[in-house]
Design an enzyme around this catalytic site. Structure first.
Site, short mmCIF file in Angstrom:
data_model
loop_
_atom_site.label_atom_id
_atom_site.label_comp_id
_atom_site.label_asym_id
_atom_site.label_seq_id
_atom_site.Cartn_x
_atom_site.Cartn_y
_atom_site.Cartn_z
N SER A 5 0.85 -1.20 0.00
CA SER A 5 0.00 0.00 0.00
C SER A 5 0.88 1.23 0.00
O SER A 5 2.01 1.21 0.48
CB SER A 5 -0.90 0.00 1.24
OG SER A 5 -1.55 1.24 1.38
N TYR A 32 -2.64 -0.59 10.55
CA TYR A 32 -2.65 -0.94 9.12
C TYR A 32 -1.35 -0.48 8.46
O TYR A 32 -0.70 -1.26 7.73
CB TYR A 32 -3.85 -0.28 8.45
CG TYR A 32 -3.97 -0.55 6.96
CD1 TYR A 32 -4.48 -1.75 6.48
CD2 TYR A 32 -3.56 0.41 6.03
CE1 TYR A 32 -4.59 -1.99 5.13
CE2 TYR A 32 -3.67 0.17 4.66
CZ TYR A 32 -4.18 -1.03 4.22
OH TYR A 32 -4.28 -1.26 2.88
#
Length: 676
Positions: free
Chosen positions: A553, A566
């Site tokens: 990501s 995250y």
């Protein structure tokens, strides 16, 4: 309107092709003769409809038929240049075609057109080939059928064989068909129903004779006991990547595993080595299985390293033997050797591993070798198995017409022969990746914790010859090992791994619990590690290199609010890419990452609450979140699942052969996430 003759022919063909005792996939051909209207003269014209080249009886449709004028086809007998030049007649069939479209005529067209019977079947039933490959074939044919079925000596398929069968038909009006030495059967009839009945009579009477008169244990006693079910599967999964790597020495192959009772009985028998060395006989068999299999001679429960060492020795001996076979028979006009690796590997106590350019080809090769086992059993039960000799096998395997057929095949897709395992592939980014890899030719193991979703994606891709669904919780070490085993048993190994499974909880530091932290790190950091470790075992065992891709990501670099667990998990994944690229590079395994921006549409993560949380963080309506993300990028474009799939293909599709340890941004340009 479809001619009734064609309707009857299609029905008969489909029934015969659906019965495994009659023929196998793409084996045999059928025909019917009748009249239709000549579109030029308006007059009736006599035609023959015959299954075209490369078709399959079980799935045959009208489009798969070649349609020829009988007068022109039979007129070819007047220009036939003789046996030494009979291959020229195949090109002449094109000048006999009627109408537009239709399939290309096969090499067996002459057999169907020259025999005067209105309906003709040419089939490869196990029982018929058992008689055809028996040393006492002519006498057995007489004993079983009297003068109702005739014996025709072996001849390579072609125009002369059609003349031979036609002559037998004319000289024996009482006959319903022939046994073709070393090959199969041909039957005929005045009606479609009669022809089908005659085919079945030959097949069933041959099978009954073998059953009633055959001796027990034609393969000799069982000398290797079969491993128990779970132990057998585990040993097969351990051996399959090694065997696939060896079988891919000349060109990459996909595999198929068979552990049916038929295979296990033969592989564990006293005579497996002796009979296996004789090879197959029917052209449809050995064109798919090669002239003979590789047979392992170690105990099924021997230490794995000893088995691998022995396989390596036997593989090199097989290659040397195959090169000798080629050199003994090749002429100046022969096509180049097509590869010396085995297509069939028999492992006593474990099963059969078959190989091909795709899963269907590998599966069909295994099915044909099962037919060959049945043929050997039948022939040895009543006589002695005596297949066509090696020189004749070579003439067919390296036939100019067969080579031309291979050259006409479409160029393989970029990921053909590659086996991909995608985690989290039941929806969103994972689904898009699985679909794209399959579209580019890969076989795909669709894994997801949601088994039903994985099943839907596998079905969408096209079913078990191209995709299988596997239930997988990436946080469970045993589940990861089992999922990889299932993928290996389905296709032979793994070449391309995509660590895509993920989830996210959007919370501030103070609101993030230890459970929140552990959950996200278990799925993404630990889960990716477990999947990479287990698939790396397979990749290394294969010795074929490979790719591991991490869907990380932009958050592995970009520091956003309310995202500590995250972002940290994604940073862990990002560094795993670098660490594994360094460690696995010596094995030819490339490890790369992809850093997407937020993918809203089609995303399981966003649909599960993450979208609402992130929308609240940024103060925008949830339905506008994709637009919001797009507007903060340099390109002002929203990132969709297919964009991530495109990047996976770009990295693995064959052009970036020297790239590893790379992170590719797919974020439409987020300057804060630029790599530094």
């Amino acid at each position: 309107m479809t001619n009734p003759v064609v309707t009857d022919l299609i029905g008969r063909s489909n029934r015969l092709g659906a019965d495994p005792k009659t023929t196998n996939y793409a084996g045999g051909n059928t025909s019917a003769k009748g009249t239709d209207t000549d579109p030029v003269t308006g007059e009736a014209v006599d035609l023959v409809w015959v299954k075209g080249s490369g078709g399959d009886l079980g799935t045959l449709t009208e489009k798969g038929l070649a349609v020829l004028r009988l007068d022109r086809l039979r007129a070819l007998t007047g220009v036939y240049p003789g046996l030494d030049r009979e291959d020229e007649m195949v090109a002449a069939f094109d000048y006999c075609l009627h109408g537009k479209g239709g399939a290309a005529p096969s090499i067996d067209t002459a057999m169907h057109g020259l025999v005067d019977a209105p309906h003709v079947d040419h089939l490869h039933p196990d029982s018929g080939i058992a008689i055809a490959t028996s040393a006492d074939g002519p006498a057995l044919t007489k004993e079983i059928f009297g003068d109702r079925v005739l014996w025709v000596e072996w001849r390579r398929p072609g125009f002369q064989l059609g003349l031979d069968i036609s002559a037998a038909y004319r000289a024996n009006p009482q006959a319903i068909g022939v046994i073709l030495g070393g090959h199969g059967i041909t039957a005929w009839g005045a009606t479609s129903e009669e022809c089908e009945a005659n085919s079945n009579e030959i097949i069933n009477r041959a099978a009954a004779y073998i059953a009633e008169n055959g001796r027990s244990e034609p393969f000799g006693p069982r000398i290797v006991e079969t491993l128990a079910g779970q132990e057998r599967k585990e040993r097969a999964a351990a051996l399959f990547p090694v065997i696939r790597g060896l079988a891919s020495t000349d060109r990459a192959q996909v595999g198929h595993y068979t552990d049916s009772d038929v295979v296990l009985e033969f592989a564990g028998s006293e005579r497996v080595g002796e009979l296996g060395a004789l090879g197959t006989s029917c052209p449809d068999h050995f064109l798919r299985t090669k002239v003979k299999p590789l047979v392992l001679d170690t105990a099924p429960d021997a230490p794995l390293d000893e088995v691998v060492a022995r396989l390596t020795e036997l593989h090199e001996a097989y290659r040397e033997d195959y090169r000798g076979y080629y050199e003994r028979h090749a002429t100046a006009d022969s096509p180049a050797i097509r590869g010396a690796d085995p297509a069939i590997v028999l492992v006593p106590g474990v099963g059969m591993f078959s190989f091909g350019a795709n899963k269907q080809t590998a599966r069909v090769a295994g099915e044909f070798y099962v037919n060959a086992i049945n043929v050997m059993r039948g022939a040895e039960a009543i006589s002695r198995y005596a297949p066509i000799d090696e020189a004749e096998k070579f003439r067919i395997e390296y036939w100019a017409l067969e080579e031309a057929k291979l050259q006409r095949m479409p160029k393989p897709k970029a990921l053909a022969t590659r086996i991909a395992l995608v985690t989290g592939a039941g929806s969103g980014i994972g689904r898009a990746i699985a679909l794209r890899l399959a579209a580019e030719g890969a076989c795909v193991v669709v894994s997801d914790r949601d088994t039903e979703a994985a099943g839907r994606v596998a079905a969408e891709i096209g079913g078990p010859d191209v995709a299988v669904a596997v239930s997988l919780d990436v946080t469970d070490e045993d589940a990861v090992a089992d999922a990889v085993r299932q993928g290996v048993l389905a296709f032979g190994g793994v070449d391309l791994v995509v660590n895509n499974a993920g989830l996210s909880l959007s919370k501030s530091l103070l609101d993030t619990t230890a459970r929140d932290w552990d959950l996200q790190h278990d799925v993404m950091a630990k889960g990716s590690f477990l999947v990479s470790r287990e698939t790396a075992r397979v990749l290394i065992a294969q010795g074929m290199g490979g790719d591991i891709i991490y869907i990380s990501s932009k958050n592995s670099i970009f520091a956003g609010p309310n995202n500590v667990a995250y972002g940290a998990a994604k940073a862990d994944q990002a560094h795993q890419v670098r660490l594994l690229a360094a460690e696995l590079g010596p094995h030819g395994i490339r490890v790369n990452g992809i850093n997407p921006d937020g993918v809203v549409r089609g995303s399981g993560i966003f649909a599960g609450g993450w979208g609402a949380d992130r929308a609240a963080v940024y103060g925008v309506p949830e339905e506008k979140l994709g637009e919001f993300y797009a507007q903060r990028t340099l390109l002002k474009r929203e990132v969709l699942p297919e964009h991530i799939a495109n990047a996976v293909f770009a990295i693995t599709g064959g052009d970036l052969t020297h790239t590893t340890g790379l992170h590719v941004p797919v974020d439409a340009g987020v300057a804060a996430a630029f790599l530094r």
